[in-house]
Write an enzyme that holds these catalytic residues in place. Structure first.
Site, short mmCIF file in Angstrom:
data_model
loop_
_atom_site.label_atom_id
_atom_site.label_comp_id
_atom_site.label_asym_id
_atom_site.label_seq_id
_atom_site.Cartn_x
_atom_site.Cartn_y
_atom_site.Cartn_z
N GLY A 153 0.80 -1.23 0.00
CA GLY A 153 0.00 0.00 0.00
C GLY A 153 0.82 1.27 0.00
CE1 TYR A 157 5.89 8.10 4.47
CE2 TYR A 157 6.87 5.93 4.70
CZ TYR A 157 6.61 7.19 5.21
OH TYR A 157 7.08 7.53 6.47
N1 CAA Z 1 0.47 -8.32 2.34
C1 CAA Z 1 -0.12 -9.08 1.38
N2 CAA Z 1 -1.41 -8.97 1.06
C2 CAA Z 1 -2.14 -8.11 1.74
C3 CAA Z 1 -1.59 -7.29 2.76
C4 CAA Z 1 -0.24 -7.45 3.06
N3 CAA Z 1 0.36 -6.73 4.01
N4 CAA Z 1 -2.57 -6.53 3.25
C5 CAA Z 1 -3.69 -6.81 2.57
N5 CAA Z 1 -3.43 -7.78 1.67
C6 CAA Z 1 -4.35 -8.36 0.70
C7 CAA Z 1 -5.76 -8.38 1.26
O1 CAA Z 1 -5.97 -9.56 2.00
C8 CAA Z 1 -6.59 -8.29 0.01
O2 CAA Z 1 -6.63 -9.57 -0.60
P1 CAA Z 1 -7.91 -9.99 -1.49
O3 CAA Z 1 -8.02 -8.97 -2.60
O4 CAA Z 1 -7.55 -11.35 -1.95
O5 CAA Z 1 -9.07 -9.94 -0.54
C9 CAA Z 1 -5.76 -7.42 -0.93
O6 CAA Z 1 -4.41 -7.51 -0.45
C10 CAA Z 1 -6.20 -5.97 -0.92
O7 CAA Z 1 -6.08 -5.49 0.39
P2 CAA Z 1 -7.08 -4.47 0.95
O8 CAA Z 1 -8.44 -4.67 0.36
O9 CAA Z 1 -6.91 -4.43 2.43
O10 CAA Z 1 -6.59 -3.12 0.37
P3 CAA Z 1 -7.12 -1.77 0.88
O11 CAA Z 1 -7.06 -0.86 -0.28
O12 CAA Z 1 -8.38 -1.87 1.62
O13 CAA Z 1 -6.04 -1.37 1.97
C11 CAA Z 1 -4.12 -0.25 2.67
C12 CAA Z 1 -4.76 -1.09 1.58
C13 CAA Z 1 -4.90 1.02 2.95
C14 CAA Z 1 -2.75 0.12 2.15
C15 CAA Z 1 -4.02 -1.08 3.96
O14 CAA Z 1 -3.49 -2.35 3.65
C16 CAA Z 1 -3.11 -0.43 4.98
O15 CAA Z 1 -3.46 0.54 5.61
N6 CAA Z 1 -1.91 -1.00 5.17
C17 CAA Z 1 -0.90 -0.47 6.09
C18 CAA Z 1 0.03 0.41 5.31
C19 CAA Z 1 1.12 0.88 6.25
O16 CAA Z 1 1.76 0.13 6.96
N7 CAA Z 1 1.36 2.19 6.21
C20 CAA Z 1 2.36 2.76 7.06
C21 CAA Z 1 1.89 4.12 7.49
S1 CAA Z 1 2.92 4.78 8.78
C22 CAA Z 1 4.35 5.17 8.03
O17 CAA Z 1 4.49 5.10 6.85
C23 CAA Z 1 5.44 5.62 8.94
C24 CAA Z 1 6.66 4.87 8.69
O18 CAA Z 1 7.53 5.38 8.02
C25 CAA Z 1 6.86 3.54 9.30
#
Ligand code: CAA
Length: 250
Positions: A153, A157
């Protein structure tokens, strides 16, 4: 080498989750600090001023949009006129627009690149000449563990944060002979609003993968920034310091 604690530091994203703590740590080390951030929210600025009031003006707020090159030039002139020459630059401004690439719009990509990567160029460009002329400078770029590992996702970034590493190493080479060091710090997941915005179930899965068993505190990062910006840290340049609780070991 004699330490000069009164050096002037600019911290971008200065009123953000990590930025505020970085300002505080630098001020405790005796630095004069300009906290540079967007001025869209008077309430947020007022809260910041209250939070740092104990420093009696040693930390000052100045408005800045790092994504805008001309605004950075105008900011640099203002800082020079009001506060003097800048010795320490901490590029901590950063945003997320998390979504999978298949759903990502050009705006999600551009917003993140403009703030997180262009911003580092835009502002470093303003201060590097002066640092080289004075034979002293410390630039610390706040990257991310997700620039090292990639994150689901975060194509935007992760690309920007990985780009920051290349920028850091290249600039470090260019200015090393001038007494200017350029390093990056790669925080892992810390207790900031940015991390608290992640859906809870996903966040809990991430925390379960952090060997030390907790999110980082902003102070964990600020301490390292303060270390890299010290006068005595002149032999560390082009380095990336991971501060991630063991979440990623290189
Ligand atoms: N790895 C593999 N597959 C994954 C996954 C992962 N980590 N997460 C979700 N999936 C899968 C889901 O199971 C789903 O599968 P199906 O289509 O077969 O059902 C598919 O991928 C799509 O996932 P979503 O429907 O959940 O996708 P979404 O659009 O609803 O959500 C997202 C995507 C918003 C990016 C969400 O996954 C999210 O918030 N992830 C966290 C992102 C993250 O860690 N950001 C960090 C922010 S903080 C920061 O950046 C500070 C720093 O420097 C550390």
């Amino acid at each position: 080498m004699a330490q000069n604690p009164e050096r002037l530091a600019v911290v971008t994203g200065g009123i953000g989750g990590l930025g505020t703590e970085i300002c505080v740590h630098l001020a405790r080390a005796g630095r004069r600090v300009v906290a540079a951030d967007l001025d869209h929210s008077p309430e947020r600025i007022a809260q910041f001023r209250e939070d740092v009031s104990e420093f009696n003006g040693q930390i000052q707020f100045e408005a800045l949009n790092v994504a805008d090159f001309d605004d950075c030039a105008e900011f640099a002139a203002r800082v020079h006129a009001h506060h003097g020459a800048v010795d320490i630059l901490v590029n901590a401004a950063g945003i997320t627009r998390d979504t999978t690439l298949r759903k990502m719009e050009a705006q999600h990509w551009n917003d993140v690149m403009r703030v997180n990567l262009d911003g580092v160029f835009n502002l470093s460009r303003q201060f590097v000449d002066g640092m080289c002329d004075r034979q002293f400078g410390r630039i610390v770029n706040i990257s991310s563990v997700n620039g090292q590992t990639g994150q689901f996702g975060q194509t935007n970034y992760s690309a920007a944060k990985a780009g920051m590493h290349g920028f850091t190493m290249a600039l470090a080479r260019e200015v090393a002979r001038k007494g200017v060091t350029v390093n990056s710090v790669s925080p892992g997941y810390c207790k900031t609003q940015m991390v608290m915005k992640i859906p809870e179930a996903i966040r809990n899965d991430i925390i379960a993968k952090i060997p030390v068993g907790r999110l980082g505190e902003p102070a964990d990062i600020a301490r390292v920034v303060n270390f890299l910006s010290a006068d005595e840290s002149g032999f560390i340049t082009g380095a990336n310091l991971p501060v991630n609780g063991g979440y990623f070991m290189d």
